[in-house]
Design an enzyme around this catalytic site. Sequence first.
Site, PDB file in Angstrom:
ATOM      1  N   ASP A 135       0.838  -1.207   0.000  1.00  0.00           N
ATOM      2  CA  ASP A 135       0.000   0.000   0.000  1.00  0.00           C
ATOM      3  C   ASP A 135       0.872   1.256   0.000  1.00  0.00           C
ATOM      4  O   ASP A 135       0.357   2.372  -0.054  1.00  0.00           O
ATOM      5  CB  ASP A 135      -1.021  -0.006   1.148  1.00  0.00           C
ATOM      6  CG  ASP A 135      -0.385  -0.022   2.517  1.00  0.00           C
ATOM      7  OD1 ASP A 135       0.842  -0.175   2.618  1.00  0.00           O
ATOM      8  OD2 ASP A 135      -1.142   0.102   3.511  1.00  0.00           O
ATOM      9  N   SER A 136       2.193   1.048  -0.001  1.00  0.00           N
ATOM     10  CA  SER A 136       3.117   2.157  -0.278  1.00  0.00           C
ATOM     11  C   SER A 136       2.786   2.779  -1.632  1.00  0.00           C
ATOM     12  O   SER A 136       3.191   3.909  -1.910  1.00  0.00           O
ATOM     13  CB  SER A 136       4.569   1.662  -0.277  1.00  0.00           C
ATOM     14  OG  SER A 136       4.718   0.529  -1.129  1.00  0.00           O
ATOM     15  N   GLU A 164       9.200  -4.052  10.494  1.00  0.00           N
ATOM     16  CA  GLU A 164       9.661  -2.770   9.937  1.00  0.00           C
ATOM     17  C   GLU A 164      10.177  -1.868  11.055  1.00  0.00           C
ATOM     18  O   GLU A 164       9.486  -1.651  12.058  1.00  0.00           O
ATOM     19  CB  GLU A 164       8.516  -2.066   9.185  1.00  0.00           C
ATOM     20  CG  GLU A 164       8.933  -0.689   8.646  1.00  0.00           C
ATOM     21  CD  GLU A 164       7.989  -0.096   7.618  1.00  0.00           C
ATOM     22  OE1 GLU A 164       7.070  -0.782   7.150  1.00  0.00           O
ATOM     23  OE2 GLU A 164       8.197   1.092   7.275  1.00  0.00           O
ATOM     24  N   LYS A 171      -1.211  -9.303   3.258  1.00  0.00           N
ATOM     25  CA  LYS A 171      -0.438  -8.790   4.395  1.00  0.00           C
ATOM     26  C   LYS A 171      -1.297  -7.782   5.142  1.00  0.00           C
ATOM     27  O   LYS A 171      -1.979  -6.972   4.525  1.00  0.00           O
ATOM     28  CB  LYS A 171       0.873  -8.149   3.909  1.00  0.00           C
ATOM     29  CG  LYS A 171       1.706  -7.532   5.048  1.00  0.00           C
ATOM     30  CD  LYS A 171       3.154  -7.292   4.658  1.00  0.00           C
ATOM     31  CE  LYS A 171       3.436  -6.053   3.851  1.00  0.00           C
ATOM     32  NZ  LYS A 171       3.046  -4.782   4.506  1.00  0.00           N
ATOM     33  N   ASP A 189      -0.967  -6.056   0.110  1.00  0.00           N
ATOM     34  CA  ASP A 189      -1.389  -5.431   1.368  1.00  0.00           C
ATOM     35  C   ASP A 189      -2.895  -5.242   1.435  1.00  0.00           C
ATOM     36  O   ASP A 189      -3.516  -4.746   0.483  1.00  0.00           O
ATOM     37  CB  ASP A 189      -0.758  -4.031   1.490  1.00  0.00           C
ATOM     38  CG  ASP A 189       0.617  -4.063   2.104  1.00  0.00           C
ATOM     39  OD1 ASP A 189       0.977  -5.076   2.741  1.00  0.00           O
ATOM     40  OD2 ASP A 189       1.342  -3.054   1.958  1.00  0.00           O
ATOM     41  N   GLU A 207      -1.425  -5.233   8.857  1.00  0.00           N
ATOM     42  CA  GLU A 207      -0.603  -4.593   9.890  1.00  0.00           C
ATOM     43  C   GLU A 207      -1.267  -4.731  11.246  1.00  0.00           C
ATOM     44  O   GLU A 207      -2.452  -4.453  11.378  1.00  0.00           O
ATOM     45  CB  GLU A 207      -0.445  -3.093   9.578  1.00  0.00           C
ATOM     46  CG  GLU A 207       0.252  -2.825   8.271  1.00  0.00           C
ATOM     47  CD  GLU A 207       0.467  -1.337   8.017  1.00  0.00           C
ATOM     48  OE1 GLU A 207       0.099  -0.499   8.874  1.00  0.00           O
ATOM     49  OE2 GLU A 207       1.000  -1.005   6.949  1.00  0.00           O
TER      50      GLU A 207
HETATM   51  O1  KIV Z   1       3.646  -1.041   1.487  1.00  0.00           O
HETATM   52  C1  KIV Z   1       4.818  -1.466   1.463  1.00  0.00           C
HETATM   53  O2  KIV Z   1       5.573  -1.271   0.506  1.00  0.00           O
HETATM   54  C2  KIV Z   1       5.271  -2.212   2.634  1.00  0.00           C
HETATM   55  C3  KIV Z   1       6.752  -2.463   2.763  1.00  0.00           C
HETATM   56  C4  KIV Z   1       7.442  -1.211   3.124  1.00  0.00           C
HETATM   57  C5  KIV Z   1       7.056  -3.539   3.726  1.00  0.00           C
HETATM   58  O3  KIV Z   1       4.490  -2.594   3.449  1.00  0.00           O
HETATM   59 NA    NA Z   2       2.467  -1.627   3.331  1.00  0.00          NA
END
Ligand code: KIV
Ligand code: NA
EC number: 2.1.2.11
Length: 266
Positions: free
Chosen positions: A45-46, A181, A112, A84, A114
């Site tokens: 989600d980056s 992280e 994934k 994510d 959090e």
């Molecule tokens: O969203 C992302 O790119 C991430 C990584 C930084 C682990 O969660």
């Molecule tokens: Na992320």
Amino acid sequence: MPDVTLTTLQGLKQRGEKIAMLTGYDATFAQTACQAGVEVLLVGDSLGMVLQGHDSTLPTSVADMAYHTACVKRGNRGALVVTDLPFMAYATLEQALESSAALMRAGAHMVKLEGGAWLGETVTRLAENGIPACVHLGLTPQSVNLFGGYKVQGRDEGRARQLRADAEALERAGAAMLLLECVPSPLAEQITQAAGVPVIGIGAGAATDGQVLVMHDLLGLSLSGRTPKFVKNFMAGQESIQAAFAAYVRAVKQGEFPAAEHGFSA
Ligand code: KIV
Ligand code: NA
């Protein structure tokens, strides 16, 4: 079925061979990363920040994540695709199942999320429904407003103990993988040694079972102009993006990245 599966990653962990993971958001970069030897593609989600230009990951939606997962799927050449679950897409069990179904249908092999031990029931229900989950611990960017900034987590003993307990509880609940992280390198090492599942790190030192970076960071691109301490520019000295990706994979496999300077002390 991708060439790289959970079984492959378990084998790499057991043999002490490092796992190379990289974010990917589209077909061409996904293919390029695969050709460079990347084993796990993270549709992170980056993308809310590096693609969409937001100042956090919070505005990213399940539809955005599904769209980019479908793009990555078309360029993927055998990597395991992890996507994510974005902010507030897994606040309830029902939301988690529905959001994950959308991402898996789009082409993810794992989702994934959090959080911490409170996600145990969610992780169990996902596994019962055939969805492997990776839990992201430590600096969880969706909680940036709660943390008051992007800060290293687990420097004090209370929080370190909590992170160790979270990792243990989530593995027991059925988590397929963990991601740490911005935690002190010695803490990441303890969690990795205690874990039976692969542990991937970013800003967590060299002792984790694998590493992940945001593709743009690896290429030396930065929208904000700030570069986190854990980032290394692998484009330096390379003539192509594929060569930069390959240099990253090589450095991870040989244990040269991250170096001590990319990590955080206790
Ligand atoms: O969203 C992302 O790119 C991430 C990584 C930084 C682990 O969660
Ligand atoms: Na992320």
